[in-house]
Design an enzyme around this catalytic site. Structure first.
Site, PDB file in Angstrom:
ATOM      1  N   HIS A 190      -2.268 -13.665   5.392  1.00 26.41           N
ATOM      2  CA  HIS A 190      -3.263 -12.679   4.987  1.00 26.41           C
ATOM      3  C   HIS A 190      -3.868 -11.973   6.197  1.00 26.41           C
ATOM      4  CE1 HIS A 190      -4.088 -15.363   1.180  1.00 26.41           C
ATOM      5  NE2 HIS A 190      -2.931 -14.714   1.106  1.00 26.41           N
ATOM      6  N   ALA A 207       0.816  -1.216   0.000  1.00 25.22           N
ATOM      7  CA  ALA A 207       0.000   0.000   0.000  1.00 25.22           C
ATOM      8  C   ALA A 207       0.847   1.262   0.000  1.00 25.22           C
ATOM      9  CB  ALA A 207      -0.938   0.003   1.208  1.00 25.22           C
TER      10      ALA A 207
END
Length: 564
Positions: free
Chosen positions: A500, A13
Protein backbone atom coordinates in the site's frame (compact mmCIF):
# COMPACT_ATOMS: atom_id res chain seq x y z
CA UNK A 1 -2.15 13.34 -33.37
CA UNK A 2 -2.07 15.58 -30.30
CA UNK A 3 -3.80 14.13 -27.28
CA UNK A 4 -5.91 16.29 -25.04
CA UNK A 5 -4.95 14.02 -22.15
CA UNK A 6 -1.90 11.77 -22.08
CA UNK A 7 -2.19 9.38 -19.12
CA UNK A 8 1.10 7.79 -18.09
CA UNK A 9 0.27 4.60 -16.22
CA UNK A 10 -2.61 2.20 -16.77
CA UNK A 11 -3.09 1.01 -13.19
CA UNK A 12 -6.18 1.27 -11.02
CA UNK A 13 -6.30 5.06 -11.45
CA UNK A 14 -5.17 5.34 -15.07
CA UNK A 15 -7.88 3.03 -16.40
CA UNK A 16 -10.56 4.98 -14.53
CA UNK A 17 -9.28 8.28 -15.91
CA UNK A 18 -9.13 6.95 -19.47
CA UNK A 19 -12.68 5.64 -19.29
CA UNK A 20 -14.18 8.73 -17.70
CA UNK A 21 -12.36 11.36 -19.80
CA UNK A 22 -13.09 9.56 -23.07
CA UNK A 23 -16.84 9.73 -22.30
CA UNK A 24 -16.57 13.19 -23.88
CA UNK A 25 -16.10 12.46 -27.62
CA UNK A 26 -14.41 15.82 -28.11
CA UNK A 27 -11.46 14.79 -25.91
CA UNK A 28 -8.64 12.70 -27.35
CA UNK A 29 -7.26 10.42 -24.65
CA UNK A 30 -4.11 8.28 -24.82
CA UNK A 31 -3.36 5.77 -22.06
CA UNK A 32 0.18 4.33 -21.80
CA UNK A 33 0.91 1.25 -19.67
CA UNK A 34 4.29 -0.45 -19.17
CA UNK A 35 2.75 -3.91 -18.72
CA UNK A 36 0.65 -6.17 -20.86
CA UNK A 37 -2.99 -5.70 -21.74
CA UNK A 38 -5.79 -7.70 -20.18
CA UNK A 39 -9.27 -7.32 -21.59
CA UNK A 40 -12.63 -9.04 -21.42
CA UNK A 41 -12.31 -12.46 -23.02
CA UNK A 42 -8.53 -12.45 -22.67
CA UNK A 43 -7.85 -12.64 -18.92
CA UNK A 44 -5.17 -15.01 -17.61
CA UNK A 45 -6.61 -17.63 -15.26
CA UNK A 46 -4.51 -16.47 -12.31
CA UNK A 47 -5.82 -12.92 -12.73
CA UNK A 48 -9.42 -14.00 -13.28
CA UNK A 49 -9.43 -16.18 -10.18
CA UNK A 50 -11.01 -15.05 -6.92
CA UNK A 51 -7.93 -16.45 -5.23
CA UNK A 52 -5.12 -13.97 -5.99
CA UNK A 53 -2.21 -15.91 -4.54
CA UNK A 54 -0.39 -16.59 -7.79
CA UNK A 55 -1.14 -13.47 -9.85
CA UNK A 56 1.22 -11.25 -7.86
CA UNK A 57 4.02 -13.84 -8.06
CA UNK A 58 3.88 -14.05 -11.85
CA UNK A 59 6.88 -12.06 -13.05
CA UNK A 60 4.93 -10.98 -16.13
CA UNK A 61 2.68 -8.95 -13.82
CA UNK A 62 5.19 -7.07 -11.65
CA UNK A 63 8.28 -4.86 -11.75
CA UNK A 64 10.79 -7.62 -11.16
CA UNK A 65 13.75 -5.40 -10.23
CA UNK A 66 11.94 -3.25 -7.68
CA UNK A 67 13.15 -3.65 -4.10
CA UNK A 68 12.57 -1.74 -0.88
CA UNK A 69 13.92 -1.35 2.61
CA UNK A 70 11.20 -2.08 5.14
CA UNK A 71 12.03 -1.75 8.82
CA UNK A 72 14.55 0.31 10.68
CA UNK A 73 17.16 -0.76 13.21
CA UNK A 74 18.04 1.37 16.22
CA UNK A 75 21.55 -0.05 16.09
CA UNK A 76 23.93 -1.58 13.56
CA UNK A 77 23.36 -5.07 14.94
CA UNK A 78 20.42 -5.70 12.62
CA UNK A 79 21.48 -5.38 8.98
CA UNK A 80 19.07 -3.69 6.62
CA UNK A 81 18.51 -5.52 3.37
CA UNK A 82 16.23 -4.64 0.51
CA UNK A 83 13.44 -7.06 -0.28
CA UNK A 84 11.61 -7.53 -3.54
CA UNK A 85 8.57 -5.28 -3.41
CA UNK A 86 5.78 -6.50 -5.66
CA UNK A 87 4.14 -3.69 -7.62
CA UNK A 88 1.87 -4.33 -10.56
CA UNK A 89 3.08 -3.97 -14.14
CA UNK A 90 -0.10 -4.84 -16.03
CA UNK A 91 -3.13 -2.98 -17.35
CA UNK A 92 -5.36 -2.53 -14.32
CA UNK A 93 -2.37 -2.26 -11.99
CA UNK A 94 -2.90 -3.37 -8.43
CA UNK A 95 -6.56 -4.13 -9.09
CA UNK A 96 -5.39 -6.96 -11.39
CA UNK A 97 -3.24 -8.76 -8.82
CA UNK A 98 -4.25 -7.56 -5.34
CA UNK A 99 -6.34 -9.20 -2.61
CA UNK A 100 -9.60 -7.76 -4.08
CA UNK A 101 -10.49 -5.87 -0.88
CA UNK A 102 -12.83 -2.91 -1.37
CA UNK A 103 -12.86 -1.06 1.94
CA UNK A 104 -12.76 2.73 2.06
CA UNK A 105 -11.28 3.80 5.38
CA UNK A 106 -12.71 5.97 8.13
CA UNK A 107 -14.51 9.28 7.64
CA UNK A 108 -11.82 10.76 9.90
CA UNK A 109 -9.17 9.81 7.31
CA UNK A 110 -10.61 12.32 4.88
CA UNK A 111 -11.08 15.00 7.53
CA UNK A 112 -7.36 14.53 8.16
CA UNK A 113 -6.64 15.06 4.45
CA UNK A 114 -8.43 18.39 4.61
CA UNK A 115 -6.59 19.36 7.77
CA UNK A 116 -3.29 18.60 6.00
CA UNK A 117 -4.13 20.96 3.15
CA UNK A 118 -6.15 18.88 0.68
CA UNK A 119 -9.06 21.30 0.54
CA UNK A 120 -12.34 19.74 -0.56
CA UNK A 121 -11.37 16.14 0.23
CA UNK A 122 -13.50 15.63 3.35
CA UNK A 123 -15.70 12.58 3.82
CA UNK A 124 -18.83 14.29 2.51
CA UNK A 125 -16.89 15.24 -0.65
CA UNK A 126 -15.54 11.73 -1.20
CA UNK A 127 -18.55 9.58 -0.29
CA UNK A 128 -20.47 10.32 -3.54
CA UNK A 129 -17.48 9.01 -5.49
CA UNK A 130 -17.18 5.89 -3.36
CA UNK A 131 -20.83 5.28 -4.20
CA UNK A 132 -20.28 6.11 -7.87
CA UNK A 133 -17.63 3.44 -8.37
CA UNK A 134 -19.60 0.52 -6.92
CA UNK A 135 -22.63 -1.70 -7.18
CA UNK A 136 -22.98 -3.29 -3.76
CA UNK A 137 -24.76 -6.63 -4.10
CA UNK A 138 -25.38 -7.05 -0.36
CA UNK A 139 -26.25 -3.64 1.09
CA UNK A 140 -28.06 -0.49 0.01
CA UNK A 141 -28.76 2.88 1.57
CA UNK A 142 -26.91 6.19 1.77
CA UNK A 143 -23.47 4.62 2.18
CA UNK A 144 -23.67 2.32 -0.83
CA UNK A 145 -23.70 2.54 -4.60
CA UNK A 146 -26.15 0.72 -6.83
CA UNK A 147 -24.97 1.22 -10.41
CA UNK A 148 -21.17 1.62 -10.47
CA UNK A 149 -18.64 -0.39 -12.49
CA UNK A 150 -17.31 -2.49 -9.57
CA UNK A 151 -19.45 -5.26 -8.09
CA UNK A 152 -18.99 -5.48 -4.31
CA UNK A 153 -19.96 -8.56 -2.29
CA UNK A 154 -19.06 -10.62 0.78
CA UNK A 155 -18.50 -14.33 1.15
CA UNK A 156 -21.64 -16.37 1.76
CA UNK A 157 -22.38 -18.84 4.55
CA UNK A 158 -21.87 -21.84 2.28
CA UNK A 159 -18.42 -20.67 1.14
CA UNK A 160 -16.81 -19.25 4.26
CA UNK A 161 -13.81 -21.17 5.56
CA UNK A 162 -14.43 -23.08 8.80
CA UNK A 163 -11.25 -21.55 10.20
CA UNK A 164 -12.35 -17.98 9.45
CA UNK A 165 -15.79 -18.66 10.89
CA UNK A 166 -14.31 -20.10 14.10
CA UNK A 167 -11.89 -17.20 14.54
CA UNK A 168 -14.70 -14.67 14.14
CA UNK A 169 -16.77 -16.45 16.78
CA UNK A 170 -13.75 -16.67 19.09
CA UNK A 171 -13.08 -12.96 18.71
CA UNK A 172 -16.73 -12.23 19.42
CA UNK A 173 -16.41 -14.14 22.70
CA UNK A 174 -13.35 -11.99 23.45
CA UNK A 175 -15.32 -8.77 23.06
CA UNK A 176 -15.08 -8.04 19.32
CA UNK A 177 -18.63 -8.31 17.92
CA UNK A 178 -19.41 -9.72 14.51
CA UNK A 179 -20.86 -6.92 12.40
CA UNK A 180 -22.55 -7.08 9.00
CA UNK A 181 -20.95 -4.41 6.83
CA UNK A 182 -17.29 -3.43 6.58
CA UNK A 183 -18.33 -0.37 4.55
CA UNK A 184 -21.11 0.60 6.95
CA UNK A 185 -20.76 2.88 9.97
CA UNK A 186 -17.13 3.05 11.11
CA UNK A 187 -16.87 0.89 14.22
CA UNK A 188 -14.72 -1.83 15.68
CA UNK A 189 -15.53 -5.50 15.29
CA UNK A 190 -15.15 -8.34 12.83
CA UNK A 191 -16.63 -8.23 9.35
CA UNK A 192 -16.84 -10.44 6.33
CA UNK A 193 -14.59 -8.58 3.93
CA UNK A 194 -16.01 -6.57 1.06
CA UNK A 195 -14.40 -7.66 -2.23
CA UNK A 196 -14.65 -6.73 -5.92
CA UNK A 197 -15.94 -9.87 -7.61
CA UNK A 198 -18.16 -10.00 -10.67
CA UNK A 199 -21.52 -11.73 -10.83
CA UNK A 200 -19.70 -14.56 -12.60
CA UNK A 201 -17.45 -14.94 -9.56
CA UNK A 202 -14.31 -13.45 -11.14
CA UNK A 203 -11.91 -10.61 -10.33
CA UNK A 204 -12.87 -7.14 -11.58
CA UNK A 205 -9.75 -5.09 -12.31
CA UNK A 206 -10.32 -1.56 -13.58
CA UNK A 207 -9.04 -2.68 -16.99
CA UNK A 208 -12.20 -4.84 -17.21
CA UNK A 209 -14.74 -2.94 -15.11
CA UNK A 210 -13.99 0.49 -16.61
CA UNK A 211 -12.31 -0.33 -19.94
CA UNK A 212 -15.20 -2.42 -21.22
CA UNK A 213 -15.35 -3.53 -24.86
CA UNK A 214 -17.66 -0.60 -25.57
CA UNK A 215 -15.24 1.88 -24.00
CA UNK A 216 -12.29 0.40 -25.90
CA UNK A 217 -14.11 0.93 -29.19
CA UNK A 218 -14.31 4.69 -28.69
CA UNK A 219 -12.45 6.40 -31.55
CA UNK A 220 -11.12 9.09 -29.21
CA UNK A 221 -9.38 6.58 -26.88
CA UNK A 222 -6.07 4.92 -27.64
CA UNK A 223 -4.53 2.36 -25.28
CA UNK A 224 -0.82 1.62 -25.63
CA UNK A 225 0.56 -1.28 -23.58
CA UNK A 226 4.04 -2.81 -23.16
CA UNK A 227 5.40 0.74 -23.36
CA UNK A 228 7.02 2.83 -20.64
CA UNK A 229 7.09 6.59 -20.17
CA UNK A 230 10.73 7.51 -19.59
CA UNK A 231 10.53 11.30 -19.46
CA UNK A 232 7.96 14.08 -19.47
CA UNK A 233 8.73 16.77 -22.03
CA UNK A 234 8.52 20.48 -21.24
CA UNK A 235 8.41 23.74 -23.12
CA UNK A 236 9.77 25.95 -20.37
CA UNK A 237 7.64 24.97 -17.41
CA UNK A 238 4.72 23.62 -19.43
CA UNK A 239 4.41 19.88 -19.94
CA UNK A 240 3.87 19.16 -23.63
CA UNK A 241 4.16 15.38 -23.88
CA UNK A 242 6.35 12.41 -23.03
CA UNK A 243 8.97 10.08 -24.42
CA UNK A 244 7.74 6.50 -24.61
CA UNK A 245 9.80 3.34 -25.06
CA UNK A 246 8.41 0.07 -26.36
CA UNK A 247 8.49 -1.92 -29.56
CA UNK A 248 8.42 1.44 -31.33
CA UNK A 249 9.94 4.30 -29.27
CA UNK A 250 7.90 7.44 -29.79
CA UNK A 251 7.21 10.92 -28.57
CA UNK A 252 3.60 11.76 -27.80
CA UNK A 253 2.50 15.36 -27.51
CA UNK A 254 -0.43 16.43 -25.37
CA UNK A 255 -2.24 19.46 -24.03
CA UNK A 256 -2.17 17.89 -20.58
CA UNK A 257 -0.06 15.09 -19.10
CA UNK A 258 -1.41 13.06 -16.19
CA UNK A 259 1.06 10.89 -14.28
CA UNK A 260 -0.71 7.84 -12.86
CA UNK A 261 2.22 5.47 -12.37
CA UNK A 262 1.74 4.74 -8.66
CA UNK A 263 3.28 6.04 -5.47
CA UNK A 264 6.73 4.67 -6.33
CA UNK A 265 7.03 5.23 -10.06
CA UNK A 266 5.14 8.54 -10.28
CA UNK A 267 7.67 10.47 -8.17
CA UNK A 268 10.51 8.67 -9.96
CA UNK A 269 9.18 9.79 -13.35
CA UNK A 270 8.72 13.35 -12.13
CA UNK A 271 12.26 13.46 -10.76
CA UNK A 272 13.79 12.02 -13.94
CA UNK A 273 11.88 14.72 -15.82
CA UNK A 274 13.32 17.56 -13.71
CA UNK A 275 10.70 18.05 -11.01
CA UNK A 276 11.80 17.27 -7.46
CA UNK A 277 14.46 18.19 -4.90
CA UNK A 278 16.57 20.57 -6.97
CA UNK A 279 20.01 19.87 -5.47
CA UNK A 280 19.51 16.10 -5.69
CA UNK A 281 18.45 16.29 -9.33
CA UNK A 282 21.31 18.59 -10.28
CA UNK A 283 23.77 16.19 -8.64
CA UNK A 284 22.54 13.52 -11.04
CA UNK A 285 22.92 15.81 -14.03
CA UNK A 286 19.18 16.31 -14.47
CA UNK A 287 18.01 19.71 -15.67
CA UNK A 288 15.76 21.18 -12.97
CA UNK A 289 12.41 22.34 -14.34
CA UNK A 290 10.85 22.97 -10.94
CA UNK A 291 12.32 22.39 -7.49
CA UNK A 292 9.75 20.66 -5.27
CA UNK A 293 11.44 19.06 -2.25
CA UNK A 294 8.31 17.09 -1.29
CA UNK A 295 8.44 14.80 -4.30
CA UNK A 296 9.40 11.33 -3.12
CA UNK A 297 8.92 12.23 0.56
CA UNK A 298 6.01 11.33 2.85
CA UNK A 299 6.23 7.69 1.71
CA UNK A 300 3.69 5.66 3.68
CA UNK A 301 2.76 2.02 4.14
CA UNK A 302 0.77 -0.13 6.54
CA UNK A 303 3.48 -2.04 8.47
CA UNK A 304 2.53 -5.69 8.95
CA UNK A 305 3.24 -8.83 10.94
CA UNK A 306 1.35 -12.12 11.27
CA UNK A 307 0.56 -15.04 13.53
CA UNK A 308 -0.32 -18.38 11.96
CA UNK A 309 -1.47 -21.85 12.92
CA UNK A 310 -1.51 -25.34 11.47
CA UNK A 311 -5.01 -26.32 10.32
CA UNK A 312 -6.42 -29.81 10.78
CA UNK A 313 -7.84 -31.13 7.48
CA UNK A 314 -11.47 -30.40 8.44
CA UNK A 315 -10.62 -26.72 9.01
CA UNK A 316 -9.10 -26.07 5.58
CA UNK A 317 -10.78 -24.27 2.70
CA UNK A 318 -13.31 -26.35 0.83
CA UNK A 319 -12.74 -24.59 -2.49
CA UNK A 320 -9.11 -23.90 -3.35
CA UNK A 321 -10.17 -21.26 -5.88
CA UNK A 322 -12.00 -19.29 -3.18
CA UNK A 323 -10.85 -15.91 -1.99
CA UNK A 324 -8.65 -16.27 1.10
CA UNK A 325 -9.14 -12.93 2.89
CA UNK A 326 -12.69 -13.72 3.89
CA UNK A 327 -13.00 -11.59 7.01
CA UNK A 328 -11.28 -8.76 8.82
CA UNK A 329 -10.86 -7.68 12.43
CA UNK A 330 -10.87 -3.92 13.02
CA UNK A 331 -9.95 -2.74 16.48
CA UNK A 332 -8.61 0.26 18.37
CA UNK A 333 -5.25 0.32 20.09
CA UNK A 334 -6.32 2.94 22.61
CA UNK A 335 -2.90 4.55 22.31
CA UNK A 336 -3.09 8.26 23.07
CA UNK A 337 -3.69 10.36 19.97
CA UNK A 338 -4.65 7.49 17.67
CA UNK A 339 -8.07 7.31 15.99
CA UNK A 340 -10.70 4.66 16.50
CA UNK A 341 -10.15 1.60 14.33
CA UNK A 342 -6.42 2.26 13.97
CA UNK A 343 -5.57 -1.47 13.80
CA UNK A 344 -6.51 -4.12 11.25
CA UNK A 345 -6.15 -7.87 10.80
CA UNK A 346 -7.01 -9.93 7.77
CA UNK A 347 -8.37 -13.31 8.86
CA UNK A 348 -6.89 -15.61 6.22
CA UNK A 349 -8.29 -19.03 5.43
CA UNK A 350 -4.90 -19.98 3.96
CA UNK A 351 -1.46 -18.43 4.19
CA UNK A 352 -0.23 -19.02 0.64
CA UNK A 353 -1.29 -20.30 -2.77
CA UNK A 354 0.68 -23.54 -2.40
CA UNK A 355 0.24 -26.80 -0.47
CA UNK A 356 1.96 -25.51 2.68
CA UNK A 357 -0.13 -22.34 2.70
CA UNK A 358 -3.28 -24.45 2.39
CA UNK A 359 -2.41 -26.04 5.75
CA UNK A 360 -1.92 -22.72 7.53
CA UNK A 361 -4.51 -20.19 8.63
CA UNK A 362 -3.34 -16.81 9.86
CA UNK A 363 -4.10 -13.39 11.23
CA UNK A 364 -2.24 -10.84 9.13
CA UNK A 365 -1.99 -7.60 11.11
CA UNK A 366 -1.20 -4.11 10.01
CA UNK A 367 -1.19 -0.68 11.60
CA UNK A 368 -4.24 0.86 9.95
CA UNK A 369 -3.17 4.42 10.74
CA UNK A 370 0.62 4.48 10.58
CA UNK A 371 2.80 7.48 11.39
CA UNK A 372 6.25 6.43 10.16
CA UNK A 373 7.38 8.09 6.94
CA UNK A 374 9.95 7.01 4.38
CA UNK A 375 11.23 8.35 1.08
CA UNK A 376 12.05 7.57 -2.54
CA UNK A 377 15.15 8.86 -4.31
CA UNK A 378 16.64 8.27 -7.73
CA UNK A 379 19.54 5.85 -7.91
CA UNK A 380 20.27 7.03 -11.45
CA UNK A 381 18.73 9.23 -14.14
CA UNK A 382 18.56 6.06 -16.26
CA UNK A 383 14.86 5.09 -16.49
CA UNK A 384 15.78 1.39 -16.55
CA UNK A 385 17.19 1.67 -13.01
CA UNK A 386 14.59 1.39 -10.25
CA UNK A 387 14.48 4.14 -7.63
CA UNK A 388 15.72 3.64 -4.08
CA UNK A 389 12.77 2.95 -1.77
CA UNK A 390 13.09 3.19 2.01
CA UNK A 391 9.86 2.89 3.98
CA UNK A 392 11.51 3.55 7.36
CA UNK A 393 8.79 1.45 8.97
CA UNK A 394 8.44 1.61 12.75
CA UNK A 395 10.64 4.69 13.05
CA UNK A 396 7.68 6.20 14.84
CA UNK A 397 7.53 4.34 18.16
CA UNK A 398 3.73 4.41 18.09
CA UNK A 399 3.77 2.06 15.09
CA UNK A 400 6.17 -0.36 16.76
CA UNK A 401 4.20 -0.39 19.99
CA UNK A 402 0.89 -1.04 18.26
CA UNK A 403 2.15 -3.73 15.90
CA UNK A 404 3.76 -5.56 18.82
CA UNK A 405 0.50 -5.28 20.75
CA UNK A 406 -1.40 -6.68 17.75
CA UNK A 407 0.84 -9.73 17.43
CA UNK A 408 0.29 -10.50 21.10
CA UNK A 409 -3.48 -10.05 20.76
CA UNK A 410 -3.61 -12.30 17.72
CA UNK A 411 -1.61 -15.06 19.37
CA UNK A 412 -3.84 -14.97 22.43
CA UNK A 413 -6.93 -15.19 20.22
CA UNK A 414 -5.64 -18.27 18.40
CA UNK A 415 -4.55 -19.83 21.70
CA UNK A 416 -7.99 -19.19 23.22
CA UNK A 417 -9.62 -22.41 24.55
CA UNK A 418 -12.49 -21.80 22.11
CA UNK A 419 -10.00 -22.67 19.33
CA UNK A 420 -8.89 -25.93 20.96
CA UNK A 421 -9.34 -28.83 18.58
CA UNK A 422 -9.74 -26.43 15.65
CA UNK A 423 -6.10 -25.48 15.22
CA UNK A 424 -2.64 -26.90 15.81
CA UNK A 425 0.66 -25.22 16.60
CA UNK A 426 0.46 -21.42 16.78
CA UNK A 427 3.58 -19.61 15.56
CA UNK A 428 4.78 -16.12 14.56
CA UNK A 429 4.91 -15.44 10.84
CA UNK A 430 5.95 -12.81 8.30
CA UNK A 431 6.31 -12.41 4.55
CA UNK A 432 10.08 -12.67 4.77
CA UNK A 433 12.44 -12.95 1.78
CA UNK A 434 12.81 -16.65 2.66
CA UNK A 435 9.05 -17.21 2.56
CA UNK A 436 8.72 -15.21 -0.66
CA UNK A 437 11.51 -17.24 -2.31
CA UNK A 438 9.96 -20.60 -1.42
CA UNK A 439 6.55 -19.41 -2.70
CA UNK A 440 7.83 -18.80 -6.24
CA UNK A 441 6.47 -21.40 -8.69
CA UNK A 442 9.03 -23.93 -9.87
CA UNK A 443 9.83 -27.66 -9.72
CA UNK A 444 12.38 -27.51 -6.91
CA UNK A 445 10.19 -25.27 -4.77
CA UNK A 446 7.21 -27.51 -5.48
CA UNK A 447 9.20 -30.52 -4.31
CA UNK A 448 10.23 -28.78 -1.09
CA UNK A 449 6.71 -27.60 -0.39
CA UNK A 450 5.28 -31.04 -1.10
CA UNK A 451 7.69 -32.72 1.29
CA UNK A 452 6.99 -30.21 4.07
CA UNK A 453 3.23 -30.52 3.55
CA UNK A 454 3.33 -34.28 3.84
CA UNK A 455 5.54 -34.11 6.94
CA UNK A 456 3.21 -31.59 8.60
CA UNK A 457 0.22 -33.88 8.14
CA UNK A 458 2.08 -36.98 9.33
CA UNK A 459 4.03 -35.45 12.20
CA UNK A 460 1.38 -35.89 14.89
CA UNK A 461 2.83 -34.99 18.32
CA UNK A 462 6.07 -33.92 16.64
CA UNK A 463 4.35 -31.29 14.52
CA UNK A 464 5.23 -28.41 16.83
CA UNK A 465 8.91 -29.32 16.71
CA UNK A 466 8.73 -29.56 12.91
CA UNK A 467 7.08 -26.12 12.60
CA UNK A 468 9.64 -24.52 14.87
CA UNK A 469 12.60 -26.11 13.12
CA UNK A 470 11.53 -25.83 9.46
CA UNK A 471 9.30 -22.74 9.48
CA UNK A 472 10.19 -20.39 12.35
CA UNK A 473 13.86 -21.43 12.71
CA UNK A 474 13.57 -21.95 16.45
CA UNK A 475 11.32 -19.01 17.40
CA UNK A 476 8.21 -20.01 19.35
CA UNK A 477 5.09 -18.01 20.06
CA UNK A 478 5.21 -19.09 23.70
CA UNK A 479 8.76 -17.76 24.00
CA UNK A 480 7.79 -14.40 22.50
CA UNK A 481 4.73 -14.04 24.72
CA UNK A 482 6.85 -14.56 27.82
CA UNK A 483 9.50 -12.00 26.82
CA UNK A 484 8.36 -8.49 25.90
CA UNK A 485 11.79 -7.51 24.58
CA UNK A 486 11.97 -10.58 22.35
CA UNK A 487 8.46 -9.95 21.02
CA UNK A 488 9.33 -6.34 20.19
CA UNK A 489 12.58 -7.36 18.52
CA UNK A 490 10.77 -10.00 16.42
CA UNK A 491 8.39 -7.35 15.14
CA UNK A 492 11.21 -4.91 14.46
CA UNK A 493 13.21 -7.51 12.50
CA UNK A 494 10.34 -9.06 10.56
CA UNK A 495 8.02 -6.14 9.82
CA UNK A 496 6.72 -6.16 6.27
CA UNK A 497 4.40 -4.07 4.18
CA UNK A 498 0.97 -4.58 2.68
CA UNK A 499 1.70 -3.32 -0.83
CA UNK A 500 0.00 0.00 0.00
CA UNK A 501 2.64 2.63 -0.90
CA UNK A 502 1.22 6.12 -0.90
CA UNK A 503 1.80 9.80 -0.22
CA UNK A 504 4.89 10.64 -2.31
CA UNK A 505 3.25 13.47 -4.34
CA UNK A 506 0.87 14.66 -1.69
CA UNK A 507 -1.80 17.28 -2.16
CA UNK A 508 -1.50 20.61 -0.37
CA UNK A 509 -1.25 24.37 -0.92
CA UNK A 510 1.55 25.71 -3.11
CA UNK A 511 2.94 27.67 -0.15
CA UNK A 512 3.70 24.38 1.60
CA UNK A 513 7.17 23.41 0.31
CA UNK A 514 6.48 19.71 0.92
CA UNK A 515 3.20 19.71 -1.01
CA UNK A 516 3.50 18.53 -4.61
CA UNK A 517 0.08 19.11 -6.13
CA UNK A 518 -3.02 21.19 -5.64
CA UNK A 519 -6.25 19.63 -4.41
CA UNK A 520 -7.13 18.94 -8.06
CA UNK A 521 -3.88 17.10 -8.77
CA UNK A 522 -2.09 19.93 -10.62
CA UNK A 523 1.66 19.84 -9.98
CA UNK A 524 2.89 23.03 -8.33
CA UNK A 525 5.43 25.11 -10.24
CA UNK A 526 4.57 23.84 -13.73
CA UNK A 527 1.62 23.89 -16.12
CA UNK A 528 -0.19 21.16 -18.01
CA UNK A 529 0.80 18.42 -15.57
CA UNK A 530 -1.20 16.48 -12.99
CA UNK A 531 -0.76 13.44 -10.79
CA UNK A 532 -3.56 10.97 -10.13
CA UNK A 533 -2.87 7.91 -7.97
CA UNK A 534 -2.18 6.91 -4.35
CA UNK A 535 0.82 9.25 -4.24
CA UNK A 536 -1.63 12.17 -3.77
CA UNK A 537 -2.71 10.98 -0.32
CA UNK A 538 -1.56 13.37 2.44
CA UNK A 539 -1.94 10.60 5.04
CA UNK A 540 -2.61 6.90 4.69
CA UNK A 541 -6.26 5.87 5.11
CA UNK A 542 -7.37 3.06 7.41
CA UNK A 543 -8.00 0.84 4.41
CA UNK A 544 -6.52 -1.18 1.61
CA UNK A 545 -5.59 1.67 -0.71
CA UNK A 546 -7.06 0.42 -3.99
CA UNK A 547 -10.63 1.67 -3.56
CA UNK A 548 -9.50 5.08 -2.20
CA UNK A 549 -7.23 5.31 -5.27
CA UNK A 550 -10.14 4.57 -7.61
CA UNK A 551 -12.19 7.18 -5.76
CA UNK A 552 -9.38 9.69 -6.28
CA UNK A 553 -9.36 8.94 -10.01
CA UNK A 554 -13.12 9.42 -10.26
CA UNK A 555 -12.78 12.84 -8.57
CA UNK A 556 -9.75 13.96 -10.60
CA UNK A 557 -11.60 13.03 -13.80
CA UNK A 558 -14.43 15.33 -12.76
CA UNK A 559 -11.97 18.11 -11.88
CA UNK A 560 -10.43 17.82 -15.35
CA UNK A 561 -13.77 17.83 -17.12
CA UNK A 562 -14.83 20.88 -15.11
CA UNK A 563 -11.60 22.73 -15.92
CA UNK A 564 -10.44 22.84 -12.29
Amino acid sequence: MIADHLILGGGSAGCVLAARLSEDPSRVVILVEAGRDIAAGDIPDDVRSRYPGRAYLDTRNIWTSLTALMGYSLSNTVPRASRRYEQAKILGGGSAINALMTNRGAPSDYAEWEALGASGWGWDDCLPYFRKLETDRDFSGPLHGTDGPLMIRRITDDRISPFVDRVMKTLEMRGHPIRPDQNGPWEDGTFRGAVAVSDAGERLPTSIAYLTPEVRRRPNLKIITDSTATRILFDGTRAVGAEITGDIPQTITAREVVVASGAIHSPALLMRSGIGPGADLAALGIHVVASRPGIGRNLMEHPSIAVATYLPPFMRVRDRAEHHEQAIWRFSSGLAGTPRGDMHAAILSRSGWHSVGLRMGSLFFWVNKSYSRGFITLASPDPSVEPLVDFQMLTDERDLERLTMALRAGALALLDPHMNGYRGTVFPSSYSPRVAKVAVPGKWNAFQRGMLSAMLDLAGPLRGALVHSAVTLGITMEGLLSDDAALTEFVRRHVGGTWHPSGTCRMGPSADPMAVTSATGRVHGVQGLRVCDASLMPSIPCANTNIPTIMIAERIADFIRNGQ
